[in-house]
Design a protein around this motif. Structure first.
Motif, PDB file in Angstrom:
ATOM      1  N   LEU A  89       0.249  -4.987  -2.620  1.00  0.00           N
ATOM      2  CA  LEU A  89       1.653  -5.384  -2.674  1.00  0.00           C
ATOM      3  C   LEU A  89       2.553  -4.393  -1.957  1.00  0.00           C
ATOM      4  O   LEU A  89       3.476  -4.789  -1.232  1.00  0.00           O
ATOM      5  CB  LEU A  89       2.100  -5.553  -4.129  1.00  0.00           C
ATOM      6  N   VAL A  90       2.301  -3.119  -2.129  1.00  0.00           N
ATOM      7  CA  VAL A  90       3.121  -2.097  -1.473  1.00  0.00           C
ATOM      8  C   VAL A  90       2.965  -2.179   0.044  1.00  0.00           C
ATOM      9  O   VAL A  90       3.957  -2.128   0.792  1.00  0.00           O
ATOM     10  CB  VAL A  90       2.754  -0.692  -2.003  1.00  0.00           C
ATOM     11  N   VAL A  91       1.732  -2.313   0.504  1.00  0.00           N
ATOM     12  CA  VAL A  91       1.482  -2.353   1.954  1.00  0.00           C
ATOM     13  C   VAL A  91       2.077  -3.608   2.579  1.00  0.00           C
ATOM     14  O   VAL A  91       2.755  -3.537   3.606  1.00  0.00           O
ATOM     15  CB  VAL A  91      -0.032  -2.243   2.238  1.00  0.00           C
ATOM     16  N   THR A  92       1.837  -4.770   1.975  1.00  0.00           N
ATOM     17  CA  THR A  92       2.367  -6.001   2.558  1.00  0.00           C
ATOM     18  C   THR A  92       3.892  -6.059   2.478  1.00  0.00           C
ATOM     19  O   THR A  92       4.542  -6.598   3.370  1.00  0.00           O
ATOM     20  CB  THR A  92       1.754  -7.242   1.902  1.00  0.00           C
ATOM     21  N   ALA A  93       4.473  -5.494   1.437  1.00  0.00           N
ATOM     22  CA  ALA A  93       5.932  -5.448   1.350  1.00  0.00           C
ATOM     23  C   ALA A  93       6.515  -4.564   2.449  1.00  0.00           C
ATOM     24  O   ALA A  93       7.520  -4.921   3.074  1.00  0.00           O
ATOM     25  CB  ALA A  93       6.364  -4.944  -0.016  1.00  0.00           C
ATOM     26  N   ALA A  94       5.881  -3.434   2.704  1.00  0.00           N
ATOM     27  CA  ALA A  94       6.355  -2.543   3.767  1.00  0.00           C
ATOM     28  C   ALA A  94       6.240  -3.214   5.130  1.00  0.00           C
ATOM     29  O   ALA A  94       7.152  -3.112   5.965  1.00  0.00           O
ATOM     30  CB  ALA A  94       5.564  -1.244   3.741  1.00  0.00           C
ATOM     31  N   ILE A  95       5.145  -3.902   5.374  1.00  0.00           N
ATOM     32  CA  ILE A  95       4.963  -4.611   6.643  1.00  0.00           C
ATOM     33  C   ILE A  95       6.004  -5.713   6.795  1.00  0.00           C
ATOM     34  O   ILE A  95       6.620  -5.862   7.861  1.00  0.00           O
ATOM     35  CB  ILE A  95       3.537  -5.184   6.739  1.00  0.00           C
TER      36      ILE A  95
END
Length: 57
Positions: A10-16
């Motif tokens: 979730l953190v990675v996809t939100a940042a992307i």
């Protein structure tokens, strides 16, 4: 309780998604490829959030 891999995802996809959707070049134009992949990342973010973390479906 959500698994650690779900939180990391979730953190990675939100940042992307945030970076891709808000990105502008020096002329102020958005790149359509970044917008496309940002929208794809947002869809995956919402899927994992609603299905795996919250458990709505």
């Amino acid at each position: 309780m959500p698994a650690l891999i779900d939180i990391v995802f979730l953190v990675v996809t939100a940042a992307i998604a945030v970076h891709a959707v808000t990105y502008r070049d020096k002329q102020g134009k958005a790149d359509w490829v970044r917008l496309l992949f940002g929208c794809i990342a947002l869809v995956f973010f919402l899927r994992v959030l609603f299905v795996d973390v919250i458990g709505l479906v």
